[in-house]
Each structure stands twice: as C-alpha cells, then as structure tokens.
Design an enzyme around this catalytic site. Sequence first.
Site: not given
Ligand code: DON
Length: 598
Positions: A133, A410, A428, A430, A452, A481, A502-503
Amino acid sequence: MPLKPIPLRPVTPRPRRHSNSPLVVSRSVLKLGSLGFAGILALALLAPALGRAEPAIGRAQAVSAKNGMVAAQEALAARIGADILRKGGNAVDAAVAVGFAMAVTYPRAGNIGGGGFMVIHRAGGGDIAIDYRETAPQGIDEKSFLDAQGNADPKKSRDSALAIGVPGTVAGLALAEEKYGSGRFTLADLIAPAIALARDGIPIADDTADTLPVDRLRLARWPSSLKIFFKPDGQILTPGDRLVQADLANTLEAIAKSGPRAFYEGAVADKIAAAVQGAGGVMTVDDLKAYRAVERAPVRGSYRGYDIVSMAPPSSGGIVLIEMLNILEGYDLAHENAAQATFLMIEAMKRAYADRAVFLGDPDRVAIPVERLTSKSYAAAWRATIDPARATPARDIRAGGTLDTEGRNTTHFSIIDGSGNAVSNTYTLNFSYGVGLVAAGTGVLLNNELDDFAAKADAPNAYGLLGSTANAPAPGKRPLSSMSPTIVLKDGKPFLITGSPGGSVIITTVLQIVVDMIDRNMDIAAAVSAPRVHHQWLPDHVDADPGLAGELIAALQARGDAVATRRLPSSANSILVTPDGFVGAADPRTRGSLAAGF
Ligand code: DON
C-alpha cells in the site's frame, strides 16, 4: 483500544408470521442519532438513480484448464501470465509478470505508481500477505486535506498532487518474487514482456478505449500526461491509435537491470519527487527512499468448513469479509429464498461496514482488535440485532452522515499453478488513471490514494466511506483500503481465488462470490456475472446492479430497504478449483478481460 462494538441492543426473538422464515424477531428499539440533513441529502442524490436504465451485464465465459490459470481484467497481461506458467513458473512468477504488464496494458489501474495487496497460498503450506500500500509523505498531516474553514476539501484529496501516496507496487512485486518466486526466472525476465509492450506500443482497445474519453480531463491537466495519452492535435487516443510509453519502458528497464531500488532512489526517484512537487504536492526523495513493502499475517476465518484467507489491515477487506461471513453462518442461506438471503447479506454488510468506519486504519499506527472483530462470538452478538423481517436503518447502527458513492477503478487478478500455489492480487491508482499526472521523464502515472484517509471525521471519501481518527492522515501512514484479495481453502488446498476492484464495493463483491460458491453451489462464470447488491452502512441504501430481479428488489423494499439501481464498479476475476481442474472466469463487466489457462 477498548472495544465497545455494538451500539445496538439485541432484539428479543418473538415469533411473527412471515412467509420466508420460521423465526422472526421484533424490530430493535434503538435510540441513536438521526441522519438528519445528510440522510435527506443522500436520498436526494439517490433519487435520479432510481429510475435510470443501465446496460445489462454480459455473461462470463468459463475457461477450464488442468495446469494453470490466470483470470485478469486485461487480455494481453493475462496471456503473459499464462505463458510464464507454461514455461514452468509458479503462480507468484506469473503474478509479478502480470503486475508489471498491466502497468503498461491497463493504465487505468495497473500500475507502478500506485499500490496494492497480494495474498499468496503456497502449495507446501503457508499463507502470506504482502502489503504494498502507498504511504503518506512526511509532509502530510491531519490538516492536509482541509480547506481554510477546516472542512474536508475533496479537491485536495482527490484531484491535487497532495493526494499522491508514495508508490508501493515496485517494492511489493519485487518482494513477492524474491521470497516466493520459483527461482526459475529473474525479476528482469518477468519485466521483459512489459518493457516490450511499452516500447512497441499497444493498440487502443477494450476498456482503455472505453475509459480514456471519460477520464481525459484528469490526464489533460499535465503536459507530461498529454504527451502520452493524447495525439499531437490534442485529441485523446482512440481505437486505431497506439499507446506507446517509451519513458515507462526506460523506467521498467532500469528496474529490470538494477532492481527495485532503481525506482526508489536515483534518477527515477528524483524525477518522481520533482514532478509531484512541481504539481503542488509534498513527496520528497527521502519519502521514496524510505518506502518498504511489508509482509503481514493474513486475516483468517472459517465459513461452513472452508478456510478464508484474506488481506489484513491496512486493508479493511479481510476483517469486514470475515465479519460478514461469520454473521451469515448463523443462517441457512442455501435454503432461504433469494430475497431473504440477499436481505440477510445486506444486514450483515451494514454492521460490518459500521465497524470498518470506527476501528480500522494502518495497523502500524492504531491498535486494531482483529481477533475480536473476526470472532464467531462477536458476529453472534451482531446477528442478534438483525430482525429477519425488517431492515435496520443505518442510523440505528451508528449515527453519521455521508454522500453518495462513485465508481472508479482498481484491478484484480487471480492465478493458480499446476502445483496448487495461488495468488490473489488487487492493486490500484485509486481513481481511474489515478490523479492523472505522469511524472515527466518516467512514464509513471501517479495515484491519488490519500483520499482513502478520512480527511476529517464524518467526511466521506470518494466511495462514500466514513472513517475516524484510526484512519486520519499522518506522515508515513498507510490509508485504509477495501481491497480484498482472497483465497478460500478446503482441506488446506485452494478452492476459490477471488477479489475485485470497486472501492467500497470490493468487500461485498467478494462476499457474494464466496456465498454463491459455498451456499448456492453456482458455477463460477454465473457467479462472476450475476447482478450484485451492496450496502456500506452509510449512505443507507442498497445499490443493485442492473438485472437484479424486480421481485427481489420489491422484497427488499418491503422489508424497509431503499434500493437504487446502478452498475456497481466491480470486476471479480476469479478461479474455482474443481475435481476436474481449474475453472477461470473473467468478469464481463470489463471489456477485454480474460481467463487464460493451459
Ligand atoms: O484501496 C481502496 O479501497 C481504494 N483506493 C480502491 C479503489 C478502487 O477500487 C476503485 N475501483 N473501482
């Protein structure tokens, strides 16, 4: 940290007539704060989404193979990984090759300017989690992402060079290869295909063709990015054009020749620090020099006789996933009807995400009660607060406020080799294309990962996630994350390798793939393609993929959940291990994804 987890009083079970469940309990009486304005705002934001028509999701192809499998979001890179397996590489060798290749072929999220997590299962026994990370530069503190009035300023945390975390990918992939590669390949061997693709260029196609026009304004802000992703006439690259990344080829070549320190020290590091500072950020050469990828103990849990191995903090993924599975283990999901099973999953989601907001952050900076949060008894206490007939309002789980969520990007890939070594990797920048800044002279597209962090308590990040002091920005700290690379084991051997972008949606995506495989006995292609639901505690509504059955939505609404249809930004490239071999399924949500086996 003292753990006072459940601000709900368990409800007293009392029989009630209900068609789906023999045991239904009364609604809990709750006295916590109200969502107030934020809740109304969330509903207002939600309203336009309610009637929006979304394109249907395609159907994943199931690809079978006996000797090895790579399921990834981009086909050139997936084939590179399968080729390494074919040449006798193990799953880690293949993962490292795919990781570097996607930095070239999938610039939206594949990267060497971002970070991620890799979970490895070794056939000889032993599970490993590599945390690569990004870290906050020393110049970042708890005020960095606030405006003059002391309010969270999303422009700073998402769109400015202040958002750029010290990249971890190069250190992470190199660590993985050095310690867990087969020894049959050098790092340079594994980077070579990426160098060739960067130097020769690749046709603009598939997902890159879909997303460059959407994200062009992020990139167009910097001449160094314009030079790569735009034509001389100022138009973005489109199908028929080639993406040539000569500077990136040189940077990759330097890493291939001299190892990962060539990225973190010397000419490349100098250029990255200069680019970030030139764009108004605070990263220094010392920040880059100090970066280290670290091994963490993976978070472990069990679900109906299967072992769950997933990512530890600073990802929330493993803990939240196991918490949800532990809650759900108390129900016979296999025999519930679809609406009731989905409803119960949503109730589990709300509770686990509420914990995420309070307890989770960088484990090197805050004490996280991992054992307690992932214990069966803790889940049982949460389960006792679920009324099987009625949705618990989010405000009754914990007070707060938030805005709507956004889809970004991501990328996740799953790999298994013929010996049973498995890799689950999510990494990712982000947002798609990160902050949009290519560090001049390096070809390295930089992340905006520091969004984040919780810029301020109760100020949502781009995914609508809230956080507390546990996830406040601080020098050198890793932002929390949701990335959840996960390996499910049966009798100590890989059964399922999964994960997703997908965040905030990542963890609930993984949950549904696990439940689809274990409780519903679905085939992996059907599970990967299936419409999914998502709830993250706040905002208090269910997001549903287009295509979710109307009756199911109506049943959720009847229990008190608000439901909005929107295409969830997931892409769950997964592999199932069957008695007959490996079955890979790349998610049809991403154009150009591929499962490649042999
Ligand atoms: O680490 C995380 O949770 C976010 N930065 C991930 C971002 C992400 O998955 C974007 N995708 N659609």
